[in-house]
Design a protein around this motif. Structure first.
Motif, PDB file in Angstrom:
ATOM      1  N   HIS A 152      22.119  20.827  -0.730  1.00  0.00           N
ATOM      2  CA  HIS A 152      22.123  21.620   0.507  1.00  0.00           C
ATOM      3  C   HIS A 152      20.780  21.584   1.232  1.00  0.00           C
ATOM      4  CE1 HIS A 152      25.858  24.093  -0.816  1.00  0.00           C
ATOM      5  NE2 HIS A 152      26.181  22.986  -0.180  1.00  0.00           N
ATOM      6  N   TRP A 153      19.717  21.114   0.554  1.00  0.00           N
ATOM      7  CA  TRP A 153      18.456  20.909   1.275  1.00  0.00           C
ATOM      8  C   TRP A 153      18.688  19.979   2.467  1.00  0.00           C
ATOM      9  CZ3 TRP A 153      14.195  23.515   1.297  1.00  0.00           C
ATOM     10  CH2 TRP A 153      13.639  24.080   0.150  1.00  0.00           C
ATOM     11  N   LEU A 154      19.589  19.028   2.327  1.00  0.00           N
ATOM     12  CA  LEU A 154      19.817  18.035   3.381  1.00  0.00           C
ATOM     13  C   LEU A 154      20.332  18.668   4.679  1.00  0.00           C
ATOM     14  CD1 LEU A 154      21.434  15.229   1.185  1.00  0.00           C
ATOM     15  CD2 LEU A 154      19.036  15.434   1.905  1.00  0.00           C
ATOM     16  N   MET A 155      20.834  19.886   4.606  1.00  0.00           N
ATOM     17  CA  MET A 155      21.290  20.591   5.808  1.00  0.00           C
ATOM     18  C   MET A 155      20.117  21.090   6.642  1.00  0.00           C
ATOM     19  SD  MET A 155      24.362  22.840   4.079  1.00  0.00           S
ATOM     20  CE  MET A 155      24.886  23.601   5.622  1.00  0.00           C
ATOM     21  N   ARG A 156      18.957  21.168   6.040  1.00  0.00           N
ATOM     22  CA  ARG A 156      17.780  21.740   6.706  1.00  0.00           C
ATOM     23  C   ARG A 156      16.951  20.627   7.348  1.00  0.00           C
ATOM     24  NH1 ARG A 156      16.185  26.156   2.099  1.00  0.00           N
ATOM     25  NH2 ARG A 156      17.920  27.563   2.503  1.00  0.00           N
ATOM     26  N   THR A 157      17.457  20.137   8.455  1.00  0.00           N
ATOM     27  CA  THR A 157      16.815  18.997   9.110  1.00  0.00           C
ATOM     28  C   THR A 157      15.399  19.306   9.567  1.00  0.00           C
ATOM     29  OG1 THR A 157      17.853  19.608  11.205  1.00  0.00           O
ATOM     30  CG2 THR A 157      19.008  17.994   9.845  1.00  0.00           C
ATOM     31  N   ASP A 158      15.112  20.558   9.927  1.00  0.00           N
ATOM     32  CA  ASP A 158      13.767  20.920  10.375  1.00  0.00           C
ATOM     33  C   ASP A 158      12.748  20.910   9.237  1.00  0.00           C
ATOM     34  OD1 ASP A 158      14.735  21.213  12.910  1.00  0.00           O
ATOM     35  OD2 ASP A 158      14.744  23.402  12.878  1.00  0.00           O
ATOM     36  N   GLN A 159      13.217  20.888   7.994  1.00  0.00           N
ATOM     37  CA  GLN A 159      12.308  20.898   6.849  1.00  0.00           C
ATOM     38  C   GLN A 159      12.196  19.520   6.201  1.00  0.00           C
ATOM     39  OE1 GLN A 159      13.006  24.244   4.191  1.00  0.00           O
ATOM     40  NE2 GLN A 159      13.851  25.401   5.894  1.00  0.00           N
ATOM     41  N   THR A 160      12.772  18.514   6.828  1.00  0.00           N
ATOM     42  CA  THR A 160      12.697  17.155   6.319  1.00  0.00           C
ATOM     43  C   THR A 160      11.581  16.437   7.060  1.00  0.00           C
ATOM     44  OG1 THR A 160      15.079  17.206   5.984  1.00  0.00           O
ATOM     45  CG2 THR A 160      14.015  15.061   5.866  1.00  0.00           C
ATOM     46  N   ALA A 161      10.631  15.887   6.310  1.00  0.00           N
ATOM     47  CA  ALA A 161       9.463  15.256   6.918  1.00  0.00           C
ATOM     48  C   ALA A 161       9.401  13.776   6.552  1.00  0.00           C
ATOM     49  CB  ALA A 161       8.192  15.961   6.455  1.00  0.00           C
ATOM     50  N   ALA A 162       8.948  12.968   7.492  1.00  0.00           N
ATOM     51  CA  ALA A 162       8.831  11.528   7.261  1.00  0.00           C
ATOM     52  C   ALA A 162       7.897  11.228   6.097  1.00  0.00           C
ATOM     53  CB  ALA A 162       8.353  10.831   8.534  1.00  0.00           C
ATOM     54  N   GLU A 163       6.808  11.993   5.956  1.00  0.00           N
ATOM     55  CA  GLU A 163       5.862  11.725   4.868  1.00  0.00           C
ATOM     56  C   GLU A 163       6.419  12.140   3.505  1.00  0.00           C
ATOM     57  OE1 GLU A 163       4.742  15.795   6.461  1.00  0.00           O
ATOM     58  OE2 GLU A 163       5.210  13.864   7.346  1.00  0.00           O
ATOM     59  N   ARG A 164       7.554  12.822   3.502  1.00  0.00           N
ATOM     60  CA  ARG A 164       8.219  13.169   2.248  1.00  0.00           C
ATOM     61  C   ARG A 164       9.610  12.542   2.185  1.00  0.00           C
ATOM     62  NH1 ARG A 164       6.454  18.363   3.756  1.00  0.00           N
ATOM     63  NH2 ARG A 164       8.638  18.922   3.996  1.00  0.00           N
ATOM     64  N   THR A 165       9.738  11.340   2.740  1.00  0.00           N
ATOM     65  CA  THR A 165      10.960  10.547   2.656  1.00  0.00           C
ATOM     66  C   THR A 165      10.566   9.200   2.070  1.00  0.00           C
ATOM     67  OG1 THR A 165      11.988  11.676   4.528  1.00  0.00           O
ATOM     68  CG2 THR A 165      12.833   9.489   3.985  1.00  0.00           C
ATOM     69  N   TRP A 166      11.205   8.842   0.953  1.00  0.00           N
ATOM     70  CA  TRP A 166      10.784   7.648   0.229  1.00  0.00           C
ATOM     71  C   TRP A 166      11.951   6.721  -0.089  1.00  0.00           C
ATOM     72  CZ3 TRP A 166       9.932  12.636  -1.845  1.00  0.00           C
ATOM     73  CH2 TRP A 166       8.666  13.176  -1.583  1.00  0.00           C
ATOM     74  N   THR A 167      11.653   5.440  -0.157  1.00  0.00           N
ATOM     75  CA  THR A 167      12.619   4.440  -0.609  1.00  0.00           C
ATOM     76  C   THR A 167      12.261   3.917  -1.993  1.00  0.00           C
ATOM     77  OG1 THR A 167      11.384   2.700   0.534  1.00  0.00           O
ATOM     78  CG2 THR A 167      13.229   3.706   1.733  1.00  0.00           C
ATOM     79  N   ASP A 168      11.134   4.360  -2.528  1.00  0.00           N
ATOM     80  CA  ASP A 168      10.671   3.950  -3.853  1.00  0.00           C
ATOM     81  C   ASP A 168      10.479   5.203  -4.703  1.00  0.00           C
ATOM     82  OD1 ASP A 168       9.236   3.085  -6.101  1.00  0.00           O
ATOM     83  OD2 ASP A 168       8.095   1.614  -4.951  1.00  0.00           O
ATOM     84  N   ALA A 169      11.136   5.232  -5.865  1.00  0.00           N
ATOM     85  CA  ALA A 169      11.035   6.399  -6.743  1.00  0.00           C
ATOM     86  C   ALA A 169       9.592   6.673  -7.159  1.00  0.00           C
ATOM     87  CB  ALA A 169      11.919   6.215  -7.973  1.00  0.00           C
ATOM     88  N   LEU A 170       8.784   5.629  -7.278  1.00  0.00           N
ATOM     89  CA  LEU A 170       7.372   5.807  -7.643  1.00  0.00           C
ATOM     90  C   LEU A 170       6.669   6.735  -6.656  1.00  0.00           C
ATOM     91  CD1 LEU A 170       4.817   5.075  -9.278  1.00  0.00           C
ATOM     92  CD2 LEU A 170       4.570   3.102  -7.781  1.00  0.00           C
ATOM     93  N   ASP A 171       6.942   6.569  -5.367  1.00  0.00           N
ATOM     94  CA  ASP A 171       6.318   7.415  -4.344  1.00  0.00           C
ATOM     95  C   ASP A 171       6.787   8.864  -4.464  1.00  0.00           C
ATOM     96  OD1 ASP A 171       4.939   5.218  -3.300  1.00  0.00           O
ATOM     97  OD2 ASP A 171       6.599   4.734  -1.940  1.00  0.00           O
ATOM     98  N   ALA A 172       8.067   9.050  -4.748  1.00  0.00           N
ATOM     99  CA  ALA A 172       8.600  10.407  -4.908  1.00  0.00           C
ATOM    100  C   ALA A 172       7.969  11.094  -6.124  1.00  0.00           C
ATOM    101  CB  ALA A 172      10.121  10.364  -5.050  1.00  0.00           C
ATOM    102  N   ALA A 194      15.819   9.794 -13.788  1.00  0.00           N
ATOM    103  CA  ALA A 194      16.888  10.441 -13.027  1.00  0.00           C
ATOM    104  C   ALA A 194      17.014   9.945 -11.589  1.00  0.00           C
ATOM    105  CB  ALA A 194      16.675  11.948 -13.035  1.00  0.00           C
ATOM    106  N   LEU A 195      15.898   9.811 -10.893  1.00  0.00           N
ATOM    107  CA  LEU A 195      15.962   9.500  -9.462  1.00  0.00           C
ATOM    108  C   LEU A 195      16.682   8.188  -9.152  1.00  0.00           C
ATOM    109  CD1 LEU A 195      12.476  10.820  -8.309  1.00  0.00           C
ATOM    110  CD2 LEU A 195      14.726  11.838  -7.867  1.00  0.00           C
ATOM    111  N   PRO A 196      16.406   7.096  -9.841  1.00  0.00           N
ATOM    112  CA  PRO A 196      17.132   5.859  -9.521  1.00  0.00           C
ATOM    113  C   PRO A 196      18.631   5.939  -9.794  1.00  0.00           C
ATOM    114  CG  PRO A 196      15.129   5.364 -10.738  1.00  0.00           C
ATOM    115  CD  PRO A 196      15.331   6.849 -10.793  1.00  0.00           C
ATOM    116  N   ARG A 197      19.048   6.908 -10.572  1.00  0.00           N
ATOM    117  CA  ARG A 197      20.476   7.091 -10.866  1.00  0.00           C
ATOM    118  C   ARG A 197      21.167   7.969  -9.812  1.00  0.00           C
ATOM    119  NH1 ARG A 197      21.393   6.369 -16.712  1.00  0.00           N
ATOM    120  NH2 ARG A 197      19.379   5.977 -17.673  1.00  0.00           N
TER     121      ARG A 197
END
Length: 149
Positions: free
Chosen positions: A52-72, A108-111
């Motif tokens: 349900h975090w995904l519903m909060r578009t105003d709290q989603t930031a580009a600097e906290r969006t990753w395509t690599d689990a290492l970065d997360a 967990a994340l890659p799964r």
């Protein structure tokens, strides 16, 4: 399990146990246009269901969006270092050590499994941070709030 997607980081939320315990404020309503859902989307309290975090578009930031689990995981470790858990006076562990938490996150994340770390700090504040898989296995109808570049 095969999963393809990316991750969004939310938090850290810091507050009291009483605030965290207000479960009704941590759930969206039954309809997207309900007052409960609007209040939920505007809230900063961690949701009861991580997707349900995904519903909060105003709290989603580009600097906290990753395509690599290492970065997360690096973000999780950085926030954890800034908001360290309290240590018991008897020196027994109240929480898993950072190495164990990091190993779990890498598995967990890659799964496609969300990772949530919640603990009390030395000042007795509660800290919650989440890395949420997008798309969500359990909430496939919630669109991505911010696709990666």
């Amino acid at each position: 399990m095969n999963w393809a997607g990316h991750w969004h980081g939310y938090g850290p939320w810091t507050g009291t146990r009483d605030a965290y315990g207000q479960e009704s404020l941590r759930r969206p309503g039954g309809r997207p246009d309900s007052e409960q859902t609007r209040s939920f989307v505007a809230s900063t309290l961690p949701p009861m269901k991580t997707g349900h975090w995904l519903m909060r578009t105003d709290q989603t930031a580009a600097e906290r969006t990753w395509t690599d689990a290492l970065d997360a995981v690096t973000w999780l470790k950085t926030v954890h270092t800034t908001h360290q858990p309290f240590e018991r006076e008897d020196r027994l562990r109240a929480y898993p050590d950072l190495h164990t938490k990091v190993a779990y996150a890498y598995d967990a994340l890659p799964r496609g499994t969300d990772v949530v770390w919640v603990h009390y700090t030395k000042a007795q504040s509660l800290v919650s941070l989440s890395v949420v898989c997008c798309p969500s296995h359990f909430h496939p109808g919630i669109p991505c709030p911010l696709p990666p570049h």
